[in-house]
Design an enzyme around this catalytic site. Structure first.
Site, PDB file in Angstrom:
ATOM      1  N   ASN A  86      -1.442  -8.509  13.430  1.00  0.00           N
ATOM      2  CA  ASN A  86      -1.814  -8.765  11.985  1.00  0.00           C
ATOM      3  C   ASN A  86      -2.051  -7.286  11.088  1.00  0.00           C
ATOM      4  OD1 ASN A  86      -1.524 -11.475  11.485  1.00  0.00           O
ATOM      5  ND2 ASN A  86      -2.570 -11.727  13.203  1.00  0.00           N
TER       6      ASN A  86
ATOM      7  N   GLU B 121     -10.188 -11.700   3.876  1.00  0.00           N
ATOM      8  CA  GLU B 121      -8.367 -11.884   3.781  1.00  0.00           C
ATOM      9  C   GLU B 121      -7.870 -12.296   5.013  1.00  0.00           C
ATOM     10  OE1 GLU B 121      -7.175  -8.155   2.480  1.00  0.00           O
ATOM     11  OE2 GLU B 121      -7.258  -7.155   4.440  1.00  0.00           O
TER      12      GLU B 121
ATOM     13  N   GLU C 137      -9.711  -2.743  11.202  1.00  0.00           N
ATOM     14  CA  GLU C 137      -9.613  -3.997  10.928  1.00  0.00           C
ATOM     15  C   GLU C 137      -9.425  -4.935  12.101  1.00  0.00           C
ATOM     16  OE1 GLU C 137      -7.241  -5.004   7.475  1.00  0.00           O
ATOM     17  OE2 GLU C 137      -8.013  -3.373   6.390  1.00  0.00           O
TER      18      GLU C 137
ATOM     19  N   HIS D 175     -10.547   0.032  -0.064  1.00  0.00           N
ATOM     20  CA  HIS D 175      -9.856  -0.686   0.899  1.00  0.00           C
ATOM     21  C   HIS D 175      -9.206   0.062   1.762  1.00  0.00           C
ATOM     22  CE1 HIS D 175     -11.234  -5.053   0.049  1.00  0.00           C
ATOM     23  NE2 HIS D 175     -12.131  -4.218  -0.581  1.00  0.00           N
ATOM     24  N   GLU D 176      -8.794  -0.238   3.150  1.00  0.00           N
ATOM     25  CA  GLU D 176      -8.355   0.588   4.128  1.00  0.00           C
ATOM     26  C   GLU D 176      -8.713   2.218   4.061  1.00  0.00           C
ATOM     27  OE1 GLU D 176      -6.635  -2.862   3.200  1.00  0.00           O
ATOM     28  OE2 GLU D 176      -5.945  -1.076   1.715  1.00  0.00           O
TER      29      GLU D 176
ATOM     30  N   HIS E 212      -7.552  -2.099 -10.364  1.00  0.00           N
ATOM     31  CA  HIS E 212      -7.385  -2.157  -9.001  1.00  0.00           C
ATOM     32  C   HIS E 212      -6.056  -1.010  -8.867  1.00  0.00           C
ATOM     33  CE1 HIS E 212      -4.827  -3.822  -5.595  1.00  0.00           C
ATOM     34  NE2 HIS E 212      -6.017  -3.466  -5.061  1.00  0.00           N
ATOM     35  N   HIS E 213      -6.279  -0.090  -7.991  1.00  0.00           N
ATOM     36  CA  HIS E 213      -5.100   0.808  -7.508  1.00  0.00           C
ATOM     37  C   HIS E 213      -4.626   0.675  -6.268  1.00  0.00           C
ATOM     38  CE1 HIS E 213      -7.089   3.808 -10.817  1.00  0.00           C
ATOM     39  NE2 HIS E 213      -6.314   2.855 -11.319  1.00  0.00           N
ATOM     40  N   GLU E 214      -3.577  -0.037  -5.781  1.00  0.00           N
ATOM     41  CA  GLU E 214      -3.061  -0.101  -4.514  1.00  0.00           C
ATOM     42  C   GLU E 214      -2.164   0.996  -4.347  1.00  0.00           C
ATOM     43  OE1 GLU E 214      -3.511  -2.026  -1.406  1.00  0.00           O
ATOM     44  OE2 GLU E 214      -2.210   0.061  -1.159  1.00  0.00           O
TER      45      GLU E 214
ATOM     46  N   GLU F 256     -14.229  -1.828   2.259  1.00  0.00           N
ATOM     47  CA  GLU F 256     -13.809  -2.431   3.398  1.00  0.00           C
ATOM     48  C   GLU F 256     -14.111  -1.946   4.688  1.00  0.00           C
ATOM     49  OE1 GLU F 256      -9.956  -5.548   3.700  1.00  0.00           O
ATOM     50  OE2 GLU F 256      -9.487  -3.325   3.503  1.00  0.00           O
TER      51      GLU F 256
HETATM   52  C1  NOJ Z   1      -5.398  -4.926   1.138  1.00  0.00           C
HETATM   53  C2  NOJ Z   1      -6.758  -5.100   0.623  1.00  0.00           C
HETATM   54  O1  NOJ Z   1      -7.915  -5.321   1.711  1.00  0.00           O
HETATM   55  C3  NOJ Z   1      -6.791  -6.488  -0.089  1.00  0.00           C
HETATM   56  O2  NOJ Z   1      -8.085  -6.823  -0.408  1.00  0.00           O
HETATM   57  C4  NOJ Z   1      -5.868  -6.261  -1.106  1.00  0.00           C
HETATM   58  O3  NOJ Z   1      -5.554  -7.498  -1.926  1.00  0.00           O
HETATM   59  C5  NOJ Z   1      -4.262  -6.162  -0.668  1.00  0.00           C
HETATM   60  N1  NOJ Z   1      -4.474  -4.856   0.208  1.00  0.00           N
HETATM   61  C6  NOJ Z   1      -3.307  -5.605  -1.826  1.00  0.00           C
HETATM   62  O4  NOJ Z   1      -3.944  -4.480  -2.238  1.00  0.00           O
HETATM   63 CA    CA Z   2      -7.447  -4.655   4.252  1.00  0.00          CA
END
Ligand code: NOJ
Ligand code: CA
Length: 706
Positions: free
Chosen positions: A198, A511, A177, A486-487, A416-418, A505
């Site tokens: 950031n 974002e 990123e 993502h990541e 969504h799975h963070e 991503e």
């Molecule tokens: C980073 C992700 O790129 C973003 O899309 C997401 O909302 C946040 N993490 C929280 O999971």
């Molecule tokens: Ca991100």
């Protein structure tokens, strides 16, 4: 379809008799414009060169490996045998930028053996295409190299012949990123970018770049370096020798091991790739990366439907609502915590509002972030294992009701799975998490890996994580779940083999415009991304922000494009899941531009890149599968410009209802981003059209068949 023809294509100067004489090997692309030659020097070091239109673009570049415990693979080789073959097939993408993909190449396989003890074997396979080359190492089964192999470094060189204008991000082991830098190859200084404020995690150990890295030469030669089929191996960064204009592979490592890759014999490495063309648009049309991957192992993935989606997402990035149930949270610091503020975004009523909006506006899904327990314990905690739970909703989110309501309206809920990069917790819970999705008929998950990887000492782009990401996708497929990570680890075309790997991503997404303290993504960001990151695969960029300045939420942040460019991104930036990222109320206040997002396709039969220059501008036309409608999108950097379009891609004698959404007379990404002009126009196959793009602007055209 492999036709062996040992006679031509490779010119074998000398084969076996005297060991002092030179052996020369060459393979050419089907159109003869791209060629590689391979040889070993007098120390027995293997090397290759690449020619494009008879010019050497990669000069003598050595190949080799270092291992733990056993001697290196770098010299003392002889060429044992070679095989040439040609391959030509056309395969179909289940979803994609186009339906039919031609996979046509000439192959040269070189079998090497060490001249003296331990006399081990190494094969190198080159595939030469009209749009570039790929090569990989094969470690064949052999008696004197058995069991587990520990690679401490791969030494693949790309020795360039010109100080190219280079579009690069640093060789960060943890994140992609970064903003792109445009410098001469000799001026790359990645270490200068360490510890960017950031980034949730970052580690740049060398003056290296991540791939795809794209270069433009003085005679218009375009090169882009990357890799394909990254499986059970570490991601490759390229270390830059600024003096000798040489790039050398530098694999991502781990703090936990004294090697970078562990494999069991026999095995093959990922493909090392160079996309080559004499113009910028052809880079985007190149299908080299997917072609170098194995064919579909999942067969039918028709349960995944490409779609536009909305979501409980931008509102958290703007600070309007929170992911967690009981505390305030500020994305730009990730440290705030404590009190309940009653602004939990993922509540039943709010999600239903998005479902209603999606149903009305031809969008197939609603992403719901912050629906599950764990968010309040995440931020600032070192030990994040066991914190997130992927099956337990917060009390104000009635998942049964939301899914039922969505079904009634024809709208899917996107899971969504963070993971918070706590990989062991996620791996343990995957079966129950994906089974829950299957129970509800949810076929898409967005996963996230924010923060330092747990177990400690691993990096996002090392072998441990490559396997984690790939295994998650393979497991998800068993539950008919498609993954948008993502990541993530970089895309390397594995979507061909596992077409449930739909998007990711892996770049500075939208974002950053909501909270970055460095001014967000500048207007040149996406005109660079289209020719760099996008060559690797689909991007979940999350376009479509209409409230460009959002002063009511954040005075110091904004999107740095015009609203017309936000529309163009639905065509320019490819993804089979394409978010309409803004808030329902911001769309409802702007029904005219919203019409384009409502109309635009998301799954394509054909893609044509009409014009462009890396980092400056690009125009892409795509034909929607099923309908035959065309959509055109064009974007520019901070410079205003006029692009001239022709429409010879349109059907003969076919009439279209055409609407153009372009920058208004006074539009400007900063001074006047909302100035947009929307008009019905007449366009036919032989039409010509000049379109003016404002600074940071763009345009979108819908051509619906009458
Ligand atoms: C980073 C992700 O790129 C973003 O899309 C997401 O909302 C946040 N993490 C929280 O999971
Ligand atoms: Ca991100």
């Amino acid at each position: 379809m492999k036709i062996k023809f040992a006679i031509l294509l490779i010119t074998i100067g000398f084969f076996s008799c005297s060991k002092t004489e030179k052996t020369i090997l060459e393979a050419k692309s089907p159109n003869s414009e791209v060629a590689i030659s391979f040889n070993i020097n007098n120390e027995g070091r293997p090397f290759y060169t690449v020619q494009f239109n008879n010019k050497t673009v990669v000069d003598t570049s050595y190949l080799g490996f270092e291992f733990k415990d056993v001697p290196s693979f770098n010299k003392n080789f002889i060429i044992k045998s070679t095989t040439a073959s040609t391959f030509n097939e056309t395969w179909q993408m289940p979803w994609g930028e186009q339906l039919d993909v031609v996979n046509h190449y000439n192959e040269l396989k070189v079998e090497l053996q060490e001249k003296t003890s331990p006399e081990r074997f190494l094969n190198i396979v080159f595939k030469v295409y009209d749009d570039g080359i790929g090569f990989r190492y094969e470690f064949p089964k052999q008696a004197r190299l058995k069991g587990d192999i520990f690679i401490t470094e791969e030494h693949t060189e790309f020795n360039l012949t010109e100080d190219y204008k280079t579009f690069w991000i640093p060789g960060d082991w943890d994140i992609y990123e970064h903003l792109y830098n445009t410098t001469k190859l000799s001026e790359i200084d990645a270490l200068k970018l360490a510890n960017h404020a950031n980034l949730a995690q970052t580690y740049i150990p060398e003056n290296a770049v991540n791939t795809p890295v794209t270069m433009v030469g003085s005679d218009g030669t375009h090169l882009s370096f990357h890799e394909a089929a990254l499986v059970d191996y570490s991601g490759m960064t390229l270390k830059v020798d600024t003096e000798n204009l040489n790039l050398v592979s530098n694999l991502v490592g781990s703090e936990n091991t004294d090697y970078k890759v562990k494999r069991t014999m026999p095995f093959n490495t990922p493909w090392r790739t160079i996309q080559i063309s004499d113009n910028a648009p052809d880079l985007i049309e190149s299908k080299l990366i997917v072609n170098l991957n194995e064919s579909n192992k999942l067969d039918d993935v028709s349960w995944f439907k490409p779609m536009k989606y909305t979501g409980i997402w931008w509102e958290m990035h703007l600070g309007k609502s929170s992911w967690d149930y009981g505390m305030t949270q500020d994305m730009s610091t990730w440290t705030d915590g404590g009190k309940s503020n009653g602004t939990h975004g993922a509540n039943t009523e709010n999600v239903k509002r998005f479902i209603d909006f999606s149903a009305k506006n031809n969008m197939g899904g609603v992403l719901v972030e912050g629906w599950n327990t764990g968010w309040e314990h995440w931020i600032g905690f070192e030990d994040r294992e066991g914190v997130f739970d992927f099956v337990t909703p917060y009390p104000d989110y009635d998942i049964d009701e939301v899914v039922r309501y969505g079904k009634e309206k024809g709208v899917d809920i996107i899971m969504h799975h963070e993971t918070s990069a706590a990989t062991e917790t996620y791996t343990k819970q995957q079966d129950t998490a994906y089974a829950l999705m299957q129970k509800y008929g949810m076929h898409t998950v967005k996963s996230g890996y924010v923060g330092k990887i747990l177990p400690k000492g691993e990096y996002h782009h090392g072998q441990y994580m490559v396997n984690h990401y790939n295994n998650a996708a393979i497991k998800a497929a068993k539950y008919e779940v498609a993954v948008n990570a993502h990541e993530p680890i970089k895309a390397t075309g594995l979507r061909r083999t596992y077409p449930n790997i739909i998007s990711r991503e892996g770049l500075r997404g939208q974002e950053f415009n909501a909270w970055a303290t460095d001014g967000g993504n500048p207007p040149e960001h996406l005109p660079i991304v289209a020719f760099t990151r996008m060559l690797s695969g689909p991007i979940d960029f999350t376009p479509g922000i209409f409230n460009i300045k959002f002063d009511e939420y954040k005075k110091d942040n904004q999107v740095n494009t015009t609203i017309a460019q936000q529309l163009a991104l639905y065509v320019v930036i490819y993804s089979p899941v394409q978010m309409a990222a803004d808030l329902v109320e911001h769309y409802e206040a702007n029904p005219e531009p919203l019409q384009f997002i409502k109309d635009v396709g998301v799954d394509w039969e054909t893609t044509k890149v009409l014009n462009g220059e890396v980092g400056d501008y690009v125009t892409i036309a795509r034909k929607e599968r099923g309908t035959g409608n065309w959509f055109v999108g064009g974007i520019t950097d901070e410079k205003a410009r006029t692009v001239d379009l022709t429409f010879d891609f349109l059907g003969e004698n076919q009439e279209y209802e055409v609407v153009i959404y372009k920058d208004g007379e006074n539009a400007h990404w900063d001074n006047n981003p909302l100035d947009i002009s929307i008009e019905k126009i007449e366009v036919k196959k032989d039409s010509k059209l000049s379109v003016k793009l404002a600074e940071g602007g763009g345009f979108a055209i819908s051509l619906k068949k009458k």
